[in-house]
Design an enzyme around this catalytic site. Sequence first.
Site: not given
Ligand SMILES: Cc1ncc(COP(=O)(O)O)c(N)n1
Length: 591
Positions: A192, A245, A247-250
């Site tokens: 990405k 942004t 949670g974008t990767g999730c």
């Molecule tokens: C439980 C959990 N899983 C994955 C992410 C990554 O997401 P981000 O990089 O957007 O903070 C997160 N912050 N929390």
Amino acid sequence: MTTAINPTKVPRALTVAGSDCGGGAGIQADLKTFTALATYGMSVLTALTAQNTLGVTDIHAVPEDFVRAQFTAVISDLGVDAMKTGMLFSASLIETVADLVRDAQIPYLVVDPVMVATSGAHLLAPDAVSALVASLLPLATLITPNAPEADVLLQHVPDRSPGLPERIRSIADMKSAAAALHTLGPRYVLIKGGHLALDPVTLDPLHDEDAEATAQDGIVIDVLYDGVTREYTLFKSSRVKTLNTHGTGCTLSAAITALLASGATVPDAVRRGVAYTHQAIVHALPLGQGHGPLNHAFHLRSATAATALLEDYLPGPEGYVDESVANGKVAAVAEEEEKAEGAVEDRVVVLSDYGWRVESRLIPTQRSFVQLLKNACSAEWHAYTKHKFVLGMADSTLPEASFRHYLTQDYIFLTHFARCNALAAYKAQSMADTVFSAEIVCHIARESQLHVDYCAEWGISKAELSATKEARANLAYTRFTLDRGMAGDLLDLRAALAPCLLGYGDIGMDLCTSEATVKDHEKNRYWKWICNYADNDYQQAVRDGEVLLERLAVEYGVWHAPKRIEALVETFRKATLLECGFWEMGWNVEW
Ligand SMILES: Cc1ncc(COP(=O)(O)O)c(N)n1
């Protein structure tokens, strides 16, 4: 234990990840995405985080035995068509999950190698990367690292070729990194590009001093590598100026998982997953004080629209115990919604590898400008989208002579439609908006060629098309639009063009989903035309156009200028009536 069979057609998607109590990332983002993409979502929790938009304050790992129990419960009974992993936290959790996946024989495994949260918290113990590489990556169909995660994984590639970059900075680096990571086991690698700052024209990495300025109008390139065919596919999105942004990767890996569960191929799932995530960012919510969450339900458009959806399911008056109480509640909700309407100031951060800068801009909360235009012109909109010409196509009773006449005029219309978009490119205030309109011009040029081929199927030769004289209705409509554009600004022009773009989208969708039309579609002479406008490509263009209109409405300050709204509504109304005139022209075969 292998996964249970699927007795239904509902795609089943599983996420094995951490919980984000703030609802923006992790399991919560994954389940929202699964639902938004019409799959049945299930979850196995590996860790609980105390988290919000500002950061992670605590982490509680789930014991391995309990992860095993959750996974077995899901697999043995409900079954899984595709699964993803997110935050796995420790080496022992990774090994547990890898053991479970190996036994379950799940058709697709997407591994999002979550390492560090946007807020900076470590979600994977540094010593767990080796376990990830050794146990889980070999089982993956696809891995989805961002550039910094790919940099870490590259350290674990045996026999690192000297060409591999220390740090990924360019598309060439992404390509060589993807091919190298494929050697760790997954067939597909998606790198990405959100963290890279690229020149939007040359796609070269930007120098530090240029990165900040260009990142505003920048683009994002994601690179997919197929280790079997050795093909690369590049996905391009415009960069969204937003801080929100989280949670974008999730979201992206969950969207790809949902689409794989639904039967898409990996490249197609990635293409659509990127588009879904992009829209969720465009409509991201300015909640919290840090990195706000994406809007996974952007397609519901607004709370008002979502509530309207429920109207069909509300009980009649007999369903209420006390009508006066119920009416009171409705009034209270309406008042709340009114209060919520308007624009809020959003802090917008232009992010790049090299730094960031805060800007502020107004983001409408509940309002949709497109909806406002359509509502204000509902009678005209109905006359246009339900015109007898359209209904005649729906049941194939439209006389062929009318359709042929329409087709020849539409060829001329396309020429002027291209000119309008070229004018929009000129009127645009940013490189990104200029490119957006210029790309539409190129798209119309291709469509015009396809139109020639389609006309040939209707017995209309290229010579006949070239010799066609322009009908009055065509002249009126296209020159009106050009005039609006020349006399006004980009928003005036886009409002004049909107009835064409949005109306054909509505008509294509209406006809393609109308039971009567679908039932006899094999006998319908106009089915191909209908499908063209119901097709994903056209519908995506409609969504892009809508997003642009919403943004321009904010940027041009319409929400604070009632007179401007009135003028734009009038433009939209006239263009809608001129669309009616276009159908009339076809219907009457008038010259
Ligand atoms: C439980 C959990 N899983 C994955 C992410 C990554 O997401 P981000 O990089 O957007 O903070 C997160 N912050 N929390």
